[in-house]
Design an enzyme around this catalytic site. Sequence first.
Site, PDB file in Angstrom:
ATOM      1  N   ARG A  52     -14.681 -27.168  10.153  1.00  0.00           N
ATOM      2  CA  ARG A  52     -13.823 -28.349   9.977  1.00  0.00           C
ATOM      3  C   ARG A  52     -14.402 -29.575  10.668  1.00  0.00           C
ATOM      4  O   ARG A  52     -13.659 -30.428  11.106  1.00  0.00           O
ATOM      5  CB  ARG A  52     -12.420 -28.036  10.483  1.00  0.00           C
ATOM      6  CG  ARG A  52     -11.665 -27.190   9.471  1.00  0.00           C
ATOM      7  CD  ARG A  52     -10.212 -27.066   9.817  1.00  0.00           C
ATOM      8  NE  ARG A  52      -9.997 -25.920  10.689  1.00  0.00           N
ATOM      9  CZ  ARG A  52      -8.822 -25.309  10.836  1.00  0.00           C
ATOM     10  NH1 ARG A  52      -7.770 -25.746  10.193  1.00  0.00           N
ATOM     11  NH2 ARG A  52      -8.704 -24.283  11.632  1.00  0.00           N
ATOM     12  N   LYS A 156     -11.100  -8.859  12.019  1.00  0.00           N
ATOM     13  CA  LYS A 156      -9.759  -8.467  12.425  1.00  0.00           C
ATOM     14  C   LYS A 156      -9.076  -9.660  13.118  1.00  0.00           C
ATOM     15  O   LYS A 156      -9.801 -10.553  13.540  1.00  0.00           O
ATOM     16  CB  LYS A 156      -9.813  -7.245  13.335  1.00  0.00           C
ATOM     17  CG  LYS A 156     -10.376  -7.535  14.733  1.00  0.00           C
ATOM     18  CD  LYS A 156     -10.257  -6.347  15.615  1.00  0.00           C
ATOM     19  CE  LYS A 156      -9.132  -6.448  16.582  1.00  0.00           C
ATOM     20  NZ  LYS A 156      -9.394  -7.322  17.749  1.00  0.00           N
ATOM     21  N   HIS A 248      -9.836  -0.399  16.869  1.00  0.00           N
ATOM     22  CA  HIS A 248     -10.949   0.297  17.526  1.00  0.00           C
ATOM     23  C   HIS A 248     -10.581   1.727  17.937  1.00  0.00           C
ATOM     24  O   HIS A 248     -11.340   2.660  17.719  1.00  0.00           O
ATOM     25  CB  HIS A 248     -11.399  -0.464  18.785  1.00  0.00           C
ATOM     26  CG  HIS A 248     -11.672  -1.920  18.532  1.00  0.00           C
ATOM     27  ND1 HIS A 248     -12.253  -2.385  17.380  1.00  0.00           N
ATOM     28  CD2 HIS A 248     -11.457  -3.025  19.293  1.00  0.00           C
ATOM     29  CE1 HIS A 248     -12.375  -3.696  17.441  1.00  0.00           C
ATOM     30  NE2 HIS A 248     -11.891  -4.122  18.582  1.00  0.00           N
ATOM     31  N   LYS A 344      -6.750  -4.478  29.843  1.00  0.00           N
ATOM     32  CA  LYS A 344      -7.538  -5.556  30.442  1.00  0.00           C
ATOM     33  C   LYS A 344      -7.323  -5.495  31.958  1.00  0.00           C
ATOM     34  O   LYS A 344      -6.324  -4.976  32.432  1.00  0.00           O
ATOM     35  CB  LYS A 344      -7.081  -6.908  29.909  1.00  0.00           C
ATOM     36  CG  LYS A 344      -7.160  -6.966  28.373  1.00  0.00           C
ATOM     37  CD  LYS A 344      -7.868  -8.186  27.898  1.00  0.00           C
ATOM     38  CE  LYS A 344      -7.984  -8.233  26.392  1.00  0.00           C
ATOM     39  NZ  LYS A 344      -9.351  -8.065  25.896  1.00  0.00           N
TER      40      LYS A 344
HETATM   41  C1  BG6 Z   1     -12.028  -7.257  20.364  1.00  0.00           C
HETATM   42  C2  BG6 Z   1     -10.738  -7.606  21.035  1.00  0.00           C
HETATM   43  O1  BG6 Z   1     -11.809  -6.770  19.074  1.00  0.00           O
HETATM   44  O2  BG6 Z   1     -12.705  -6.271  21.126  1.00  0.00           O
HETATM   45  C3  BG6 Z   1     -10.986  -8.087  22.462  1.00  0.00           C
HETATM   46  O3  BG6 Z   1     -10.082  -8.623  20.298  1.00  0.00           O
HETATM   47  C4  BG6 Z   1     -11.794  -7.078  23.223  1.00  0.00           C
HETATM   48  O4  BG6 Z   1      -9.762  -8.346  23.128  1.00  0.00           O
HETATM   49  C5  BG6 Z   1     -13.038  -6.684  22.447  1.00  0.00           C
HETATM   50  O5  BG6 Z   1     -12.171  -7.670  24.452  1.00  0.00           O
HETATM   51  C6  BG6 Z   1     -13.766  -5.535  23.109  1.00  0.00           C
HETATM   52  O6  BG6 Z   1     -14.982  -5.352  22.457  1.00  0.00           O
HETATM   53  P1  BG6 Z   1     -16.199  -4.694  23.225  1.00  0.00           P
HETATM   54  O7  BG6 Z   1     -17.256  -4.551  22.178  1.00  0.00           O
HETATM   55  O8  BG6 Z   1     -16.572  -5.631  24.337  1.00  0.00           O
HETATM   56  O9  BG6 Z   1     -15.699  -3.390  23.729  1.00  0.00           O
END
Ligand code: BG6
Length: 497
Positions: A52, A156, A248, A344
């Site tokens: 944008r 996602k 995931h 987290k």
């Molecule tokens: C993302 C989430 O899909 O995956 C994040 O939105 C998360 O919140 C991240 O931190 C983790 O990915 P990875 O590859 O660092 O484990």
Amino acid sequence: MKQPTADQPEPHLFVIFGVTGDLAERKLLPAFYHVTRRQGCEGDSYLLGVGRRTWTDDEFRERAKQALARSGIRGDELEEWCDDHVFFHGLEDYDTPAGFQSLRERIESIEHNCGLPENRIYYLALPPETFTGAVTGLGESGLAGGDGWSRLVIEKPFGRDLETAQALDSTIHRYFLEEQIYRIDHYLGKTTVQNMLVFRFANGLFEPLWNRDRIARIEITVGEDLGVGTRGGYYETAGALRDMVQNHILQLISLVAMEPPTAFEAESIRSEKVKVVRSITETSHEDVVLGQYAAGCIKGEQVPRYRDEPKVAPDSETETYAALRLHVDTWRWHGVPFYVRTGKRLPERTTKIAIVFREAPLPLFRAFQTEPTPNVLVISIQPNEGFDLFFEVKTPDRNFRLDTKRLTFRYHEQFGRIPEAYETLIADVVAGDQTLFVHTDEVDASWRLLTPLLENRPAVREYEAGSWGPDEIYRLLPDWADFCLTESNTSTHGGVS
Ligand code: BG6
């Protein structure tokens, strides 16, 4: 133009929507560049960034060069490639059909000038609320068709519950066939996640043990030491269940629990995975613990509570942590609990799958004051990618004292650098291989499972930043195999090395 070979993809235009965003700059541009070089198709792969802003091609090329330099890519070849193969197109918003008409003209003119067939990849690296507008714009302007092939890549979150996911899916299917749709779950791009298939189905050793007769439970931990950072606004609409569990974590469970596919191709693999998600029984509040981080200390640094993060409501009830006990009710897994936890601001960034085997049947060694701990196979998805098999040995003294030791395999020690998840996924989109992408049936099954829980969530408990979560997780499972989580760890017997 070179003739494509089996490994060399066909010439194409890679269009990134949302190219001015963080994901594009940090992950997609470097990954696309690596893919074009690895596959030797840098001459025939062109990139059009859509955003944008009102940048010119040259302004965007400079930014792309800087983004690539930040990821360690530099040199004359890069300069040349950017100058000849990279373009920018500004789009005011994703809801105006006229904007997509001008985008179509731009795409056709690039194809004409560069001698490209109409092979296009549209990568939506956009905020989720703009997905429907962007897909409709592509479809209505005729960009979903054309004389070559076109593929849609979508990040996602895919919807926020069953209803919204189905609505998004039906918009997409109005213009694109399922064979054209690549739903990203970047965990599937991780080498260690793909290695689950090899580990299980290329080794005769483990598969005969991979069932309710030999396995007592499975634990999956996806921990992050970081908080929500600058993503508070998005995270408030998501929470850990939507952000991590629906995608995931269910993918990890599917790969651990699936039956062997009949062939190593997308349809067979994805259809076995979806059966796993469909077999998971509905959870009750007894099986779920949700948490939100309070202030605390991680690696010597004091960090604020979630409610004090930018763009987070001061009375937010969003969960930054979820632990669940799930049951995959199939012949193979009946009675074997799957414990998962993700959060987290945990003590460290670690993604591990612990397969806890049943204990040896005879307490032969009790006389020596040591009970054997069960064998545990820990698959380290990240970091220190690889696996460890924990087993019992006799200590070298006169008694039959036991100690837990481990056999270890680490990817980096054997293979050096492993590709970034996005590199693998982009290479597969370019090659037209959907194996590592999420099928519509999987999305549907995952939302069917989670929507009732999202609509009736248990209370959210506080946990101290830097802990493994609220104390209530020990009600789910008193002895999480925490000793397996770190590299230098201690077992119930003393040291494990
Ligand atoms: C993302 C989430 O899909 O995956 C994040 O939105 C998360 O919140 C991240 O931190 C983790 O990915 P990875 O590859 O660092 O484990």
